[in-house]
Write a protein that holds these residues in place. Sequence first.
Motif, PDB file in Angstrom:
ATOM      1  N   ARG A 154      38.287  45.418  19.186  1.00 29.56           N
ATOM      2  CA  ARG A 154      37.888  44.359  20.118  1.00 29.56           C
ATOM      3  C   ARG A 154      38.373  44.717  21.519  1.00 29.56           C
ATOM      4  O   ARG A 154      39.283  45.525  21.685  1.00 29.56           O
ATOM      5  N   THR A 155      37.757  44.098  22.521  1.00 30.15           N
ATOM      6  CA  THR A 155      38.157  44.319  23.909  1.00 30.15           C
ATOM      7  C   THR A 155      38.305  42.981  24.615  1.00 30.15           C
ATOM      8  O   THR A 155      37.764  41.958  24.177  1.00 30.15           O
ATOM      9  N   GLN A 156      39.039  43.008  25.721  1.00 27.23           N
ATOM     10  CA  GLN A 156      39.345  41.809  26.499  1.00 27.23           C
ATOM     11  C   GLN A 156      39.381  42.220  27.960  1.00 27.23           C
ATOM     12  O   GLN A 156      39.821  43.329  28.275  1.00 27.23           O
ATOM     13  N   PHE A 157      38.935  41.353  28.850  1.00 26.61           N
ATOM     14  CA  PHE A 157      39.041  41.683  30.271  1.00 26.61           C
ATOM     15  C   PHE A 157      39.812  40.611  31.021  1.00 26.61           C
ATOM     16  O   PHE A 157      39.971  39.479  30.553  1.00 26.61           O
ATOM     17  N   LEU A 158      40.289  41.002  32.175  1.00 27.28           N
ATOM     18  CA  LEU A 158      41.161  40.169  32.995  1.00 27.28           C
ATOM     19  C   LEU A 158      40.721  40.312  34.443  1.00 27.28           C
ATOM     20  O   LEU A 158      40.428  41.425  34.901  1.00 27.28           O
ATOM     21  N   ILE A 159      40.673  39.207  35.161  1.00 29.31           N
ATOM     22  CA  ILE A 159      40.415  39.222  36.598  1.00 29.31           C
ATOM     23  C   ILE A 159      41.718  38.839  37.278  1.00 29.31           C
ATOM     24  O   ILE A 159      42.315  37.805  36.953  1.00 29.31           O
ATOM     25  N   ALA A 160      42.170  39.686  38.197  1.00 34.18           N
ATOM     26  CA  ALA A 160      43.429  39.445  38.902  1.00 34.18           C
ATOM     27  C   ALA A 160      43.209  39.622  40.399  1.00 34.18           C
ATOM     28  O   ALA A 160      42.267  40.285  40.835  1.00 34.18           O
ATOM     29  N   ARG A 161      44.087  39.048  41.171  1.00 36.22           N
ATOM     30  CA  ARG A 161      44.052  39.163  42.631  1.00 36.22           C
ATOM     31  C   ARG A 161      45.401  39.677  43.100  1.00 36.22           C
ATOM     32  O   ARG A 161      46.437  39.211  42.637  1.00 36.22           O
ATOM     33  N   SER A 162      45.369  40.630  44.015  1.00 37.63           N
ATOM     34  CA  SER A 162      46.608  41.158  44.578  1.00 37.63           C
ATOM     35  C   SER A 162      46.502  41.168  46.095  1.00 37.63           C
ATOM     36  O   SER A 162      45.421  40.972  46.655  1.00 37.63           O
ATOM     37  N   THR A 163      47.614  41.426  46.731  1.00 32.94           N
ATOM     38  CA  THR A 163      47.629  41.497  48.194  1.00 32.94           C
ATOM     39  C   THR A 163      47.419  42.925  48.670  1.00 32.94           C
ATOM     40  O   THR A 163      47.747  43.263  49.792  1.00 32.94           O
ATOM     41  N   GLY A 164      46.880  43.756  47.831  1.00 27.94           N
ATOM     42  CA  GLY A 164      46.575  45.127  48.235  1.00 27.94           C
ATOM     43  C   GLY A 164      47.795  46.012  48.143  1.00 27.94           C
ATOM     44  O   GLY A 164      48.398  46.140  47.082  1.00 27.94           O
TER      45      GLY A 164
END
Length: 183
Positions: A154-164
């Motif tokens: 199985r697979t899973q994805f994640l959306i994340a935000r960073s400050t670069g």
Amino acid sequence: MSALRPSAADVRLGAVVTLLGSWFLASVVKQEPTRRLKALDKLDGWGIVLPEWRFFAPNPGVHDTHLLYRDQLADGSLTPWKECFPAEQRRVSQILWHPDRRAEKVVMDAIGEIIRVLDSKVLQKKEDLQVTITYLVLLNYATHGREHPPGARRTQFLIARSTGHEESDAPLLLFLSNLHPLP
């Protein structure tokens, strides 16, 4: 006396130079950052004649958005997160030819739409989001567009935000998908 009188060609040239010079000057004035000059907006309310070159204003990008994925193996263990589009050094030739950028653009647009839907609170449950086209685009990319280790179930994805490049701030998790079977 006729030597002092401009020719018709000189008059036309002067008119064209005056018109283009005025257009250039008005375009430069319209770029004024504080937007105090509203008269130009009234003259060209739709921005057809006077361009606006502030591509990212008034809300410049201050965050990087990332799509990561991981797999669940047959024994139930999870692989480490892998970024789908890690930052890479661009080549000069990619200014003219970079066909891989299309897939990246589609995925980034889908991420932006998921974030917009999550922020709007239109959908109440994660299950409602899983049937949207944008979710299915990301799931399809994580399932078929990435390499998976042998034995991955199985697979899973994640959306994340960073400050670069600012590493002192931890990335912010925006969305975590359920685990989905791999084909």
